[in-house]
Design an enzyme around this catalytic site. Structure first.
Site, PDB file in Angstrom:
ATOM      1  N   HIS A  65       0.866  -1.094   0.093  1.00 61.50           N
ATOM      2  CA  HIS A  65      -0.039  -0.030   0.130  1.00 61.50           C
ATOM      3  C   HIS A  65       0.725   1.336   0.182  1.00 61.50           C
ATOM      4  O   HIS A  65       0.503   2.279  -0.161  1.00 61.50           O
ATOM      5  CB  HIS A  65      -0.979  -0.098   1.089  1.00 61.50           C
ATOM      6  CG  HIS A  65      -1.839  -1.102   1.283  1.00 61.50           C
ATOM      7  ND1 HIS A  65      -2.710  -1.255   0.295  1.00 61.50           N
ATOM      8  CD2 HIS A  65      -2.080  -2.064   2.303  1.00 61.50           C
ATOM      9  CE1 HIS A  65      -3.637  -2.322   0.677  1.00 61.50           C
ATOM     10  NE2 HIS A  65      -3.065  -2.894   1.931  1.00 61.50           N
ATOM     11  N   ASP A  88      -3.224 -10.953  -2.148  1.00 58.46           N
ATOM     12  CA  ASP A  88      -3.602 -10.389  -1.102  1.00 58.46           C
ATOM     13  C   ASP A  88      -5.084 -10.059  -0.800  1.00 58.46           C
ATOM     14  O   ASP A  88      -5.797  -9.744  -1.888  1.00 58.46           O
ATOM     15  CB  ASP A  88      -2.725  -9.121  -0.724  1.00 58.46           C
ATOM     16  CG  ASP A  88      -2.596  -8.991   0.739  1.00 58.46           C
ATOM     17  OD1 ASP A  88      -1.612  -9.087   1.366  1.00 58.46           O
ATOM     18  OD2 ASP A  88      -3.685  -8.083   1.349  1.00 58.46           O
TER      19      ASP A  88
HETATM   20 ZN   LIG Z   1      -3.686  -7.234   3.202  1.00 59.45          ZN
END
Ligand SMILES: [Zn+2]
Length: 384
Positions: free
Chosen positions: A141, A176
């Site tokens: 991220h 993910d």
């Molecule tokens: Zn994650």
């Protein structure tokens, strides 16, 4: 030739130093999970297989980190790491929730990035067929000038940029539970790198992005692909979406290297997400990735990622590296592994069933997403 000589040369990039950062008692990310996974790999005999090597990472240099991150942000991370805190750090994404100002965070993030770079070097130089940088991927991220979602230096972007700058094409596949937004942003206008993320829809989960219509920009149009699935998606439906979309796209892109992010926060026991995958469903996904990676001229690299149930992480990443190395694990967790209690088998019991109405809604959602991705992205790759 004996079968053992045909096994892939597999490298694990890891050192115990990567399991030590303390994010605080209430933070879901516990780096000790890496040591548990490593202990389980060792107890299972995987690390003593003749085709397996362990290599410790070296930290990425500041110059390597700045392939993606801005100088101002890198200097801010250094200051946070030294314990110098000011309100200005909030501007760079640091705060008391996801990205607390933890001493040593620069060194830990630089080491994770260095591990990804090393895994790529081992594979692209021909020293290994597959490499797993276990501490990488959890930073997916992180943005160019902002820490986000536990991520500080986006190790995948840093490593892949190094490969792409040498003229190689890279397919990045992120399984993910969260959208790989930082990696998508790193290559949003870059046709050299295909990014594909399969995740729980941003409608229900951080970071709130990763929709089908995010397809890239400019010359990168079509090279960002998103598969946003419903909460409570099972192995069967997740793999249905994977099979419909990822192998055809990766084959059509013809990458030199496959780079996979193997977050296991899709697991049904994960405390911060809502999917219903099992370790065996996850391992089935890794087997599919191996089929794609083995076809790439330079081989394939995997990194870790999210995963906040300790028992799921230790078993799933042991199973993943066993797939990479062509190693047959026993059915039961070996008695020599004592770090975590209550683990009996590598595979899970099936997760609790939902009511028929919910199951049918998730089923319909999966088919709608598959159709939408096919309609939006497939024509750009000459696929039907
Ligand atoms: Zn994650």
């Amino acid at each position: 030739m004996p079968a053992s000589l045909k096994k892939p040369r597999a490298v694990l990039v890891y050192s115990d130093e990567q399991s030590r950062l303390d994010m605080g008692p209430s933070h879901p990310l516990k780096p000790i999970r890496l040591r548990h996974a490593h202990d389980l790999m060792r107890a299972s005999g995987l690390l003593s297989a003749s085709n397996v090597r362990e290599v410790p990472p070296q930290p990425a240099s500041q110059q390597e980190i700045e392939r993606y991150h801005t100088r101002g942000y890198v200097e801010a991370v250094k200051a946070v790491s030294r314990g110098e805190w000011s309100m200005e750090m909030g501007r760079y994404g640091f705060g008391m929730a996801d990205n607390p100002p933890v001493p040593g965070i620069y060194e830990a993030a630089a080491l994770a990035a260095g591990g990804c770079i090393l895994a790529c070097e081992m594979v692209t130089s021909g020293q290994a067929d597959a490499a797993f940088a276990m501490a990488g991927g959890v930073h997916h991220h992180a943005m160019a000038s902002r820490a986000a979602g536990f991520g500080v230096f986006n190790d995948a972007v840093i490593a892949i940029k190094g490969i792409a700058d040498r003229g190689l094409r890279v397919a990045y596949v992120d399984i993910d539970c969260h959208h790989g937004d930082g990696v998508q942003a790193g290559f949003y206008d870059d046709p050299r790198v295909l990014t594909v993320s399969v995740h729980e829809s941003g409608q229900y989960l951080f970071p709130g992005t990763g929709f089908v219509n995010e397809t890239g920009h400019g010359s990168g149009e079509g090279y960002s692909v998103n598969v946003p699935l419903a909460p409570y998606t099972t192995d069967e439906l997740w793999l249905r979406a994977f099979d419909a979309i990822i192998p055809p796209l990766v084959r059509a892109f013809k990458p030199d290297l496959l780079f996979c992010q193997l977050g296991i926060d899709t697991h049904y026991k994960d405390p911060i997400t809502h999917m219903r995958l099992t370790t065996q469903g996850f391992a089935d996904a890794v087997r599919r990735l191996k089929l794609l990676g083995d076809k790439c001229p330079k081989g394939w690299v995997a990194v870790g990622g999210g995963g906040y149930d300790m028992g799921a992480v230790a078993r799933a990443w042991t199973m993943a590296f066993a797939v990479m190395a062509g190693f047959d694990l026993p059915e039961r967790v070996p008695p020599g592994f004592k770090a975590l209690n209550g683990l009996t088998t590598f595979a899970d019991e099936p997760p609790p069933a939902l009511d028929a109405d919910t199951e049918s809604q998730i089923n319909a959602h999966t088919d709608r997403v598959i159709a939408a991705v096919k309609e939006t992205v497939f024509p750009l790759f000459g696929l039907a």
